[in-house]
Design a protein around this motif. Structure first.
Motif, PDB file in Angstrom:
ATOM      1  N   ALA A  50       0.835  -1.205   0.000  1.00 27.84           N
ATOM      2  CA  ALA A  50       0.000   0.000   0.000  1.00 27.84           C
ATOM      3  C   ALA A  50       0.871   1.256   0.000  1.00 27.84           C
ATOM      4  O   ALA A  50       0.608   2.223  -0.719  1.00 27.84           O
ATOM      5  CB  ALA A  50      -0.923  -0.015   1.213  1.00 27.84           C
ATOM      6  N   ALA A  51       1.930   1.242   0.813  1.00 27.44           N
ATOM      7  CA  ALA A  51       2.820   2.400   0.880  1.00 27.44           C
ATOM      8  C   ALA A  51       3.566   2.604  -0.436  1.00 27.44           C
ATOM      9  O   ALA A  51       3.815   3.741  -0.859  1.00 27.44           O
ATOM     10  CB  ALA A  51       3.808   2.217   2.029  1.00 27.44           C
ATOM     11  N   ALA A  52       3.928   1.507  -1.103  1.00 28.71           N
ATOM     12  CA  ALA A  52       4.622   1.616  -2.388  1.00 28.71           C
ATOM     13  C   ALA A  52       3.730   2.252  -3.436  1.00 28.71           C
ATOM     14  O   ALA A  52       4.165   3.110  -4.216  1.00 28.71           O
ATOM     15  CB  ALA A  52       5.076   0.229  -2.849  1.00 28.71           C
ATOM     16  N   VAL A  53       2.462   1.831  -3.448  1.00 25.14           N
ATOM     17  CA  VAL A  53       1.508   2.430  -4.394  1.00 25.14           C
ATOM     18  C   VAL A  53       1.353   3.916  -4.101  1.00 25.14           C
ATOM     19  O   VAL A  53       1.384   4.764  -5.004  1.00 25.14           O
ATOM     20  CB  VAL A  53       0.148   1.711  -4.303  1.00 25.14           C
ATOM     21  N   GLN A  54       1.181   4.260  -2.814  1.00 24.23           N
ATOM     22  CA  GLN A  54       0.979   5.662  -2.458  1.00 24.23           C
ATOM     23  C   GLN A  54       2.213   6.498  -2.789  1.00 24.23           C
ATOM     24  O   GLN A  54       2.104   7.648  -3.231  1.00 24.23           O
ATOM     25  CB  GLN A  54       0.652   5.781  -0.974  1.00 24.23           C
ATOM     26  N   SER A  55       3.411   5.925  -2.593  1.00 21.31           N
ATOM     27  CA  SER A  55       4.625   6.684  -2.912  1.00 21.31           C
ATOM     28  C   SER A  55       4.756   6.908  -4.413  1.00 21.31           C
ATOM     29  O   SER A  55       5.224   7.966  -4.851  1.00 21.31           O
ATOM     30  CB  SER A  55       5.862   5.977  -2.363  1.00 21.31           C
ATOM     31  N   ASP A  56       4.340   5.932  -5.222  1.00 21.94           N
ATOM     32  CA  ASP A  56       4.303   6.147  -6.672  1.00 21.94           C
ATOM     33  C   ASP A  56       3.423   7.341  -7.011  1.00 21.94           C
ATOM     34  O   ASP A  56       3.786   8.208  -7.818  1.00 21.94           O
ATOM     35  CB  ASP A  56       3.759   4.902  -7.381  1.00 21.94           C
ATOM     36  N   ILE A  57       2.259   7.368  -6.385  1.00 19.38           N
ATOM     37  CA  ILE A  57       1.312   8.463  -6.643  1.00 19.38           C
ATOM     38  C   ILE A  57       1.890   9.794  -6.159  1.00 19.38           C
ATOM     39  O   ILE A  57       1.795  10.825  -6.837  1.00 19.38           O
ATOM     40  CB  ILE A  57      -0.029   8.157  -5.944  1.00 19.38           C
TER      41      ILE A  57
END
Length: 507
Positions: A50-57
């Protein structure tokens, strides 16, 4: 352990490096690091994804903020498809830049491994494997971007976006413009390139269209150029090769802008990967490799292979080793290019030296690389001892137009074009030199290296090899004085090298 997941003591943490160009948006921070608040590995893995997705965004939003004011968000059902495609295109462009940075740093394999992990993560989210608080636009956009990156298919992402945006904004089709290869005629009329260069530009156009599809010049976008660059990098091309292909496109787009065919050059701001630290494409011959070449049957048994063009097989490598000249410069020599010139020694005593005059003569078909390539090269005593002057005298007595009359030009009119191909095969298959960084041009590297080993003047070396120093002052005073060239050549030696015997006809 999933990407970006680390452990401190018993607690799991998320840790990800922020790209250099995005750090201003994060207050100069180098990394995103925070505790996931759990000691359970399964839960930590889910939270890390979840954090990886949010950091991409977050990275995408930071890049948009730094580049321009944020675009208005589109929320309606009618624009949902366009949202995903536009998001994917933006994300893809950012991922390309990250990949280029990884490529330049020598970390491409690790980057690709992370990209594959991230694609799998986004696919899992879409299939319901993770219940994360993310919009479908964000997740689907990132999945498409990673998929396009790994498949080297950025053109599909950009072209789909362009079509949707055109439909949304009701943009009228661009005016009719020529196809890219048609610009080559305009470019050639201005630059007068040789046939080989024209063919190279045509190949670049064909490669470009193979990636982005055939379209007129007016329809080509910066996104198309970025997709082409990504394709070249994905295929493992060296930064210098990528830069060369992009320069081909820029030269054509520049012509189109000058002719008012298009308003702007779509490739103007697309940069090739950094070439800092890139290894030279060639290296010099080592002592063992010189022995392999000059210990072949050409030198020990007097063999003259048919494709070796008679005595050219014997003399061209030796001339290159003792002059540092380019292959075509010595292959096109005429008897009248070998002559004696007068110079004054340190005591103003008049002396004579044999020199090779390397010069451009378009009427006689002689070419040089650039104006500084017109020069004179003192003939080394080793070549004289082998009988080179007698060999030239024999050609002069026979009335030959060229010293090496058996050289046959290739289809581009390059007199050593076919011979170069023969030498490459001879070097690999007969001499056993397998290192592809060693070619005929490597003799030029040998000359530079051995000249330095003899502690000789760089300026004299540049004058002999036809290299420009880059200094305007060095262009004053006409030809470089002959005396330092002759004195330097007298001290030049090739270490750990024994001259082969002279040709049988000159013994």
């Amino acid at each position: 352990m999933p990407t970006y997941l680390t452990k401190r003591g018993a607690t799991y943490y998320f840790r990800r490096v922020i790209p250099d160009d995005l750090r201003p948006a994060f207050g100069g921070k180098r990394e995103l690091t925070f505790s996931l608040g759990t000691k359970d590995r399964a839960e930590a893995s889910r939270l890390c994804r979840a954090a990886a997705v949010q950091s991409d965004i977050d990275f995408e939003q930071a890049e948009a903020q730094l580049a321009r004011p944020p675009a208005t968000s589109l929320k309606s059902a009618e624009t949902a498809t366009m949202d995903r495609q536009a998001y994917a295109a933006t994300a893809f462009a950012s991922l390309q830049r990250q990949r280029e940075a990884a490529f330049a740093a020598g970390n491409l394999a690790a980057f690709n491994a992370r990209a594959r992990d991230n694609l799998e993560m986004y696919q899992t989210i879409l299939e319901g494997g993770d219940n994360l608080d993310l919009t479908l636009v964000q997740v689907e956009g990132m999945r498409r971007a990673y998929k396009a990156l790994l498949a080297d298919d950025g053109a599909a992402v950009f072209s789909a976006t362009a079509v949707t945006l055109q439909e949304r904004d009701q943009v009228s089709p661009p005016p009719e413009t020529p196809m890219l290869p048609e610009l080559i005629k305009l470019w050639a009329a201005e630059r007068s390139p040789d046939a080989r260069s024209v063919d190279m530009w045509r190949r670049t156009c064909a490669m470009f269209y193979a990636v982005v599809g055939e379209k007129p010049v007016g329809a080509i976008t910066k996104a198309d150029v970025i997709a082409f660059k990504a394709h070249l990098i994905g295929k493992g091309n060296a930064p210098a090769t990528v830069d060369s292909r992009l320069n081909h496109l820029r030269s054509l787009f520049r012509i189109a802008v000058e002719q008012d065919i298009i308003p702007l050059d779509p490739a103007a701001t697309v940069k090739a990967p950094s070439m800092k630290g890139e290894a030279s494409p060639r290296r010099y011959y080592g002592a063992g490799e010189l022995k392999a070449v000059f210990g072949s049957a050409i030198y020990t048994k007097g063999e003259r292979p048919n494709r070796g063009a008679g005595e050219a097989a014997y003399w061209l490598p030796l001339l290159a080793l003792y002059t540092g000249a380019r292959l075509n410069e010595i292959g096109q020599l005429r008897p009248k290019d070998i002559l004696q010139e007068v110079y004054l020694d340190a005591d103003d005593k008049e002396l004579r030296a044999w020199v090779i005059r390397i010069t451009e003569d378009k009427q006689d078909g002689l070419r040089v690389k650039n104006p500084s390539s017109n020069r004179r090269v003192p003939i080394h005593q080793a070549l004289i001892d082998l009988g080179f002057l007698r060999f030239v005298d024999a050609a002069r007595d026979k009335g030959q137009a060229r010293i090496f009359p058996d050289l046959k030009p290739d289809r581009y009119g390059v007199i050593t074009g076919n011979w170069s191909k023969w030498y490459g095969l001879h070097l690999r298959e007969v001499c056993g030199v397998s290192d592809k960084k060693i070619t005929f041009h490597s003799f030029r590297h040998n000359f530079k290296r051995h000249w330095r080993e003899c502690d000789l003047s760089k300026a004299a070396n540049d004058a002999i090899t036809g290299h420009e120093s880059g200094s305007v002052a060095d262009k004053y005073g006409g030809d470089y004085p002959l005396r330092p060239l002759v004195e330097g050549m007298a001290r030049y030696r090739v270490p750990d090298f024994t001259l082969p015997p002279p040709p049988a006809s000159l013994k």
